[in-house]
Design an enzyme around this catalytic site. Sequence first.
Site, PDB file in Angstrom:
ATOM      1  N   HIS A   1       0.801  -1.228   0.000  1.00  0.00           N
ATOM      2  CA  HIS A   1       0.000   0.000   0.000  1.00  0.00           C
ATOM      3  C   HIS A   1       0.828   1.268   0.000  1.00  0.00           C
ATOM      4  O   HIS A   1       0.263   2.365   0.110  1.00  0.00           O
ATOM      5  CB  HIS A   1      -0.930   0.045   1.216  1.00  0.00           C
ATOM      6  CG  HIS A   1      -1.985  -1.003   1.232  1.00  0.00           C
ATOM      7  ND1 HIS A   1      -3.223  -0.832   0.652  1.00  0.00           N
ATOM      8  CD2 HIS A   1      -1.987  -2.242   1.754  1.00  0.00           C
ATOM      9  CE1 HIS A   1      -3.946  -1.929   0.836  1.00  0.00           C
ATOM     10  NE2 HIS A   1      -3.214  -2.803   1.495  1.00  0.00           N
TER      11      HIS A   1
ATOM     12  N   LYS B   1      -8.471  13.873   4.102  1.00  0.00           N
ATOM     13  CA  LYS B   1      -7.561  12.726   4.129  1.00  0.00           C
ATOM     14  C   LYS B   1      -6.532  13.006   5.213  1.00  0.00           C
ATOM     15  O   LYS B   1      -6.488  14.118   5.746  1.00  0.00           O
ATOM     16  CB  LYS B   1      -6.857  12.561   2.779  1.00  0.00           C
ATOM     17  CG  LYS B   1      -6.287  13.874   2.224  1.00  0.00           C
ATOM     18  CD  LYS B   1      -5.711  13.737   0.816  1.00  0.00           C
ATOM     19  CE  LYS B   1      -6.753  13.753  -0.271  1.00  0.00           C
ATOM     20  NZ  LYS B   1      -6.811  12.509  -1.047  1.00  0.00           N
ATOM     21  N   ARG B   2      -5.711  12.007   5.579  1.00  0.00           N
ATOM     22  CA  ARG B   2      -4.648  12.272   6.542  1.00  0.00           C
ATOM     23  C   ARG B   2      -3.795  13.436   6.054  1.00  0.00           C
ATOM     24  O   ARG B   2      -3.619  13.630   4.846  1.00  0.00           O
ATOM     25  CB  ARG B   2      -3.785  11.021   6.741  1.00  0.00           C
ATOM     26  CG  ARG B   2      -4.454   9.942   7.565  1.00  0.00           C
ATOM     27  CD  ARG B   2      -4.794  10.406   8.963  1.00  0.00           C
ATOM     28  NE  ARG B   2      -3.607  10.440   9.796  1.00  0.00           N
ATOM     29  CZ  ARG B   2      -3.290   9.516  10.699  1.00  0.00           C
ATOM     30  NH1 ARG B   2      -4.103   8.494  10.913  1.00  0.00           N
ATOM     31  NH2 ARG B   2      -2.199   9.618  11.412  1.00  0.00           N
TER      32      ARG B   2
ATOM     33  N   LYS C   1       0.559  14.546   0.260  1.00  0.00           N
ATOM     34  CA  LYS C   1      -0.830  14.803  -0.168  1.00  0.00           C
ATOM     35  C   LYS C   1      -1.049  16.293  -0.474  1.00  0.00           C
ATOM     36  O   LYS C   1      -2.054  16.669  -1.059  1.00  0.00           O
ATOM     37  CB  LYS C   1      -1.809  14.314   0.898  1.00  0.00           C
ATOM     38  CG  LYS C   1      -1.773  12.785   1.093  1.00  0.00           C
ATOM     39  CD  LYS C   1      -2.729  12.350   2.201  1.00  0.00           C
ATOM     40  CE  LYS C   1      -2.616  10.878   2.557  1.00  0.00           C
ATOM     41  NZ  LYS C   1      -3.291   9.978   1.591  1.00  0.00           N
TER      42      LYS C   1
ATOM     43  N   THR D   1      -8.747   6.212  -2.179  1.00  0.00           N
ATOM     44  CA  THR D   1     -10.071   5.616  -2.275  1.00  0.00           C
ATOM     45  C   THR D   1     -11.121   6.698  -2.050  1.00  0.00           C
ATOM     46  O   THR D   1     -12.247   6.583  -2.553  1.00  0.00           O
ATOM     47  CB  THR D   1     -10.256   4.487  -1.247  1.00  0.00           C
ATOM     48  OG1 THR D   1      -9.775   4.934   0.027  1.00  0.00           O
ATOM     49  CG2 THR D   1      -9.508   3.249  -1.665  1.00  0.00           C
TER      50      THR D   1
ATOM     51  N   LYS E   1     -14.918   7.755  -3.935  1.00  0.00           N
ATOM     52  CA  LYS E   1     -16.173   8.093  -3.249  1.00  0.00           C
ATOM     53  C   LYS E   1     -16.724   9.412  -3.773  1.00  0.00           C
ATOM     54  O   LYS E   1     -17.934   9.556  -3.994  1.00  0.00           O
ATOM     55  CB  LYS E   1     -15.945   8.159  -1.733  1.00  0.00           C
ATOM     56  CG  LYS E   1     -15.517   6.822  -1.125  1.00  0.00           C
ATOM     57  CD  LYS E   1     -14.951   6.959   0.288  1.00  0.00           C
ATOM     58  CE  LYS E   1     -14.228   5.674   0.693  1.00  0.00           C
ATOM     59  NZ  LYS E   1     -13.411   5.830   1.914  1.00  0.00           N
TER      60      LYS E   1
HETATM   61  C1  26V Z   1       1.885   2.264   7.812  1.00  0.00           C
HETATM   62  C2  26V Z   1       2.427   2.195   9.061  1.00  0.00           C
HETATM   63  C3  26V Z   1       3.863   2.255   9.211  1.00  0.00           C
HETATM   64  C4  26V Z   1       4.356   1.695  10.469  1.00  0.00           C
HETATM   65  C5  26V Z   1       3.509   1.842  11.678  1.00  0.00           C
HETATM   66  C6  26V Z   1       2.063   1.940  11.509  1.00  0.00           C
HETATM   67  C7  26V Z   1       1.566   2.069  10.138  1.00  0.00           C
HETATM   68  C8  26V Z   1       0.216   2.037   9.927  1.00  0.00           C
HETATM   69  C9  26V Z   1      -0.297   2.127   8.679  1.00  0.00           C
HETATM   70  C10 26V Z   1       0.534   2.234   7.615  1.00  0.00           C
HETATM   71  C11 26V Z   1      -0.121   2.245   6.312  1.00  0.00           C
HETATM   72  C12 26V Z   1       0.436   3.148   5.320  1.00  0.00           C
HETATM   73  C13 26V Z   1      -0.025   2.748   3.999  1.00  0.00           C
HETATM   74  C14 26V Z   1      -1.396   3.248   3.608  1.00  0.00           C
HETATM   75  O1  26V Z   1      -2.268   3.547   4.382  1.00  0.00           O
HETATM   76  N1  26V Z   1      -1.571   3.301   2.339  1.00  0.00           N
HETATM   77  C15 26V Z   1      -2.785   3.767   1.707  1.00  0.00           C
HETATM   78  O2  26V Z   1      -3.511   2.621   1.301  1.00  0.00           O
HETATM   79  C16 26V Z   1      -4.715   2.958   0.637  1.00  0.00           C
HETATM   80  C17 26V Z   1      -5.441   1.668   0.347  1.00  0.00           C
HETATM   81  O3  26V Z   1      -4.736   0.905  -0.558  1.00  0.00           O
HETATM   82  C18 26V Z   1      -4.403   3.743  -0.612  1.00  0.00           C
HETATM   83  O4  26V Z   1      -5.611   4.101  -1.225  1.00  0.00           O
HETATM   84  C19 26V Z   1      -3.604   4.986  -0.283  1.00  0.00           C
HETATM   85  O5  26V Z   1      -3.203   5.643  -1.463  1.00  0.00           O
HETATM   86  C20 26V Z   1      -2.379   4.615   0.517  1.00  0.00           C
HETATM   87  O6  26V Z   1      -1.711   5.768   0.985  1.00  0.00           O
END
Ligand code: 26V
Length: 797
Positions: A353, A534-535, A540, A642, A646
């Site tokens: 992701h 969004k975050r 972004k 995503t 929406k």
């Molecule tokens: C990463 C990490 C890093 C270490 C500690 C905790 C933690 C928690 C969550 C994440 C996730 C980062 C990746 C993420 O959220 N990606 C998003 O995924 C969406 C679904 O596929 C996508 O639409 C977004 O573009 C993407 O940023």
Amino acid sequence: MNDLSLTPNLLQADVARHLTFTLGKDAPNASVYDWRMALSFAIRDRIVEPWFASTRRTWAEDRKRVYYLSMEFLIGRILEDATINLGLRDVAEEVMAGFGQDFRAIIENEPDAALGNGGLGRLAACFMESMATLGCPAYGYGIRYEHGLFRQRFEGGQQVETPEDWLSQAHPWEFARPESSYTIPFKGAVETVGGRESWVAGETVLAEAHDTPVVGWQGKWANTLRLWAAKPTTMFDLERFNRGDYAAAAEPEALARTLSRVLYPDDTTYQGKELRLKQEFFLTSAALQDILRRFKSTHSNLRDLPKYVAIQMNDTHPAIAGPELVRLLVDENGMEFADALETARGCLGYTNHTLLPEALERWATFTFGNVLPRHMQIVERIDQWHKDENYHRPHYIGIVKHHEVRMGELAFIMAHKVNGVSALHSELVKKNLFPELDKLHPGRIINQTNGVTPRRWLKMANRPLAKLITDTIGEGWEDHLDRLRELEPAIKGKQFREAFGAAKRVNKVALSNWIGAECGVQVSPDALFDVQIKRIHEYKRQLLNILETIARWHAIRANPKANWVPRVKIFGGKSAPGYAVAKEIIHLINDVAAVINTDPVTGDLLKIVYPPNYNVSMAERLIPASDLSEQISTAGKEASGTGNMKFMMNGAPTIGTLDGANVEILQEVGAENFFLFGLTAEEVMIRRQDPDHSRKAIEASKALQDVLQMIAEGRFSPTQKDRYHGLVHRVWHHDYFLVAADFDAFHAAQGEVDKAYADRQRWLGMAAMNTARSGFFSSDRTIRSYMDDIWGIEPAL
Ligand code: 26V
């Protein structure tokens, strides 16, 4: 099967019964909470039947099941969604009105289950709903965090975090399953007994299952979301206590209490914290023990596992599943290592992701070996085995390098399929993230473009538009979203366009009222609602958006009598608590809002609102009322997005870069219905080579110069004029995300938006075309594709 023709009388009787006998409340004394609980139980009762039926069928037909392993499920509220899928939404409203209760108030009484950070967690929730809709036998496995994502407040315009507390009230949707508990080991040492390795744990916790049924469209199928809560294995260490070691005696309890206490709120930078690794192993080991127990209850040959079990790893967070499955097969079931490896890989899929290097998980071998000593051995053995099998493997490739375990490489090597989440992203996963592994394993990396569930994000969140769609093309589009294309002939006519505009206006009026009450800002529903939610993250580029907003303000002030299109700029989103640069951007947005919103010169022509604590429920409110969808990330950085889908579904054209799934949105909707701007991913790479790119861009843009000058002078921070000196300096000299380079193109694209909006018929046509062509972005399409390409599962429906 569920009785969809259920009369209001039956539901009414059930609500009354639950109020009395489950809640122990007398109607005159019942609060909104009591009514919400009573209704939730009455609705839940109606899910249990299809849930049992689905489970029974899966057993009877010995079907393959999907296990979706995710550290995050960003569920949001459940009650209204459940009534929608059961076809009971309007009946429920009527029944509650009969009790003198306001349905909306009941719905909004439910806390928003925020067991996720953002896109990755919300995707998992949409997938659960689509798997239930399609009749794909599935379990979601996650952690039952006591506290979800923090609540956000603003103090003096700055983000302040407070704990979230969704479980402080009873949670009516889950069934605790204390009988389904597993011991999760940590630490200790590996001993060799009779030539076989065996892990003797130093500490253990118990993982206790809590099941939530997830019902699909029209209640034809329901799956289970199984969340694990940590419990101490020995309530209290009496031996240590008796020795007088009081603190140590409470240790097992302390570990258990912290393990499932709180969701990690930082999705931007990986930190290498031991507790996070323990959480990941806790989820994964519990899930795998549960999967093997279920398999073994009806099968004896573990080599058949891939025929019946598909395990999807949502990012690398559960990537310990590879070595853990090998350990369970080898150490606890006596399988040969090579067979175990092949069996595990036959089951496992890995979804990537993010390409952002700072978010890629790598564990110090010291931490990893300390928490999971046996897994450290297994990982090294897997790495050696992979090297031996692929002796062309470059020396710098591998799972363990520079005293770190790289979870991306581990997940890749242990999975039979690796997927990106949009066409562009999947190409970049091949080209930039795993180029060598892609060469060694051609065809393993595939694409699965994300999707969102149209039941929650259109049918439920946008009732006026959903009704218009049904009135125009009839029923059945909810689970055949491609049918929205049937709207296209109608869009040619003015009558439909006006009806589309009227539906949008209903939502905008409701949002204006809410903004007035919630933010104390009066906004006109006739203004263009321009939304970025969004975050908060540098890539972004909320910064680009607020800089352009300042430029617009400056331009209106210079010529207030011109024919401006009134705008409301809406921001929403949280920053990771430790992400200082993102927090500074939040502060700037709020500071700019304070100045602009009170400027009598610009008045209603420009307003900025930033309601605090953006979450799933707020998204459901904002998206249907949006006119313009801001998807402006630096090209190559947003894996998919995503939210963009929406907005499209809800008839908001995109202003965006060629990034993530924007590329596919543009392709579906057509260039005439999309405001494209900015550098491409390739151009971004080239532009960065020039160390002076931002200075040159600023020097070429009078508008941007003026904006940066005003910020630097303290126009938006009169009590602390140098507040944004650091920020302005970074735009000039360290602009990694190319805000300056894309500024003029963005500014020009916003001008095109104004022009299009001023032509009402043109705008309504664009908006409606976005809805009509959004069918591809249903998560049903995504899940069908996972079933075909990765899981090898046939739908039961
Ligand atoms: C990463 C990490 C890093 C270490 C500690 C905790 C933690 C928690 C969550 C994440 C996730 C980062 C990746 C993420 O959220 N990606 C998003 O995924 C969406 C679904 O596929 C996508 O639409 C977004 O573009 C993407 O940023």
